[in-house]
Design a protein around this motif. Sequence first.
Motif, PDB file in Angstrom:
ATOM      1  N   ILE A 111       9.047   8.699   0.418  1.00 31.69           N
ATOM      2  CA  ILE A 111       8.288   9.688  -0.355  1.00 31.69           C
ATOM      3  C   ILE A 111       6.978  10.014   0.355  1.00 31.69           C
ATOM      4  N   VAL A 112       6.259   8.987   0.745  1.00 33.36           N
ATOM      5  CA  VAL A 112       4.965   9.194   1.414  1.00 33.36           C
ATOM      6  C   VAL A 112       5.159   9.924   2.737  1.00 33.36           C
ATOM      7  N   GLY A 113       6.227   9.606   3.446  1.00 35.31           N
ATOM      8  CA  GLY A 113       6.493  10.249   4.732  1.00 35.31           C
ATOM      9  C   GLY A 113       7.079  11.639   4.611  1.00 35.31           C
ATOM     10  N   GLY A 114       7.444  12.047   3.419  1.00 39.21           N
ATOM     11  CA  GLY A 114       7.994  13.390   3.203  1.00 39.21           C
ATOM     12  C   GLY A 114       9.479  13.494   3.457  1.00 39.21           C
ATOM     13  N   ALA A 167      15.152  -0.703  -1.467  1.00 40.61           N
ATOM     14  CA  ALA A 167      13.968  -1.452  -1.887  1.00 40.61           C
ATOM     15  C   ALA A 167      12.893  -0.437  -2.262  1.00 40.61           C
ATOM     16  N   MET A 168      12.059  -0.792  -3.207  1.00 37.56           N
ATOM     17  CA  MET A 168      10.984   0.126  -3.625  1.00 37.56           C
ATOM     18  C   MET A 168      10.102   0.508  -2.450  1.00 37.56           C
ATOM     19  N   GLU A 169       9.856  -0.447  -1.567  1.00 33.08           N
ATOM     20  CA  GLU A 169       9.003  -0.165  -0.419  1.00 33.08           C
ATOM     21  C   GLU A 169       9.632   0.884   0.491  1.00 33.08           C
ATOM     22  N   GLN A 170      10.947   0.845   0.659  1.00 34.78           N
ATOM     23  CA  GLN A 170      11.639   1.843   1.475  1.00 34.78           C
ATOM     24  C   GLN A 170      11.565   3.214   0.812  1.00 34.78           C
ATOM     25  N   PRO A 201       0.811  -1.226   0.000  1.00 32.03           N
ATOM     26  CA  PRO A 201       0.000   0.000   0.000  1.00 32.03           C
ATOM     27  C   PRO A 201       0.847   1.279   0.000  1.00 32.03           C
ATOM     28  N   LEU A 202       2.037   1.224   0.594  1.00 33.35           N
ATOM     29  CA  LEU A 202       2.931   2.387   0.541  1.00 33.35           C
ATOM     30  C   LEU A 202       3.398   2.652  -0.881  1.00 33.35           C
ATOM     31  N   VAL A 203       3.700   1.595  -1.608  1.00 38.69           N
ATOM     32  CA  VAL A 203       4.119   1.750  -3.003  1.00 38.69           C
ATOM     33  C   VAL A 203       2.973   2.382  -3.796  1.00 38.69           C
TER      34      VAL A 203
END
Length: 193
Positions: free
Chosen positions: A182-185, A174-177, A140-142
Amino acid sequence: MKETPNFTGWHAALLHREDSMTDRLVRQLKLLGCSVTQQWQPLAEDALPDIVLVDADQGWDGLLPWPRGTAPRPMVALLGSEAPGRIAWAIQQGAGAIIAKPLSVSAVYPALVMALDIHRERLAVAEKIQHLEERVRLRPLVHAAVQQIMAARKVDEHHAYNTLRSCAMKRRMAMEQMAASIVGGAEPMPEAV
């Protein structure tokens, strides 16, 4: 397995009633360099040996301190019975090899090697499954990062995903990281690829 293991210095727990077969087994284990503890009582969880050999003919669920199928050490079942229930019990407890009774001393070393190799393989598979489950949990983060890139850079989903992947590869993450950053700013919005 790349190398044939050496069991010198290993501690083996033999969970079996004492008899002439166990005397021969203990002698063979000592010839292979193991120290051996023999008992016919439950194994203590806080003092696990390097390898466990257990009487599968008479063993019971409380004999081993771990839940079924989660043996934290390599395990060899000693089995004189062809009873399907006893074989199933040994497998459920995590046995990676079986030594048939009456004991042939030439079967001991191959059984130890097989039990060790299967135990290592099980640990590697469990670690890989855990890693993959973590990646699935973070998907979901991706998706959220892709949505943010789409909105900020006015690109379609394919381009946004490629942008995220490219950015992760450049930073060796990793893409998830990368998505979490990005999502966390914590990371600036990457330029579209």
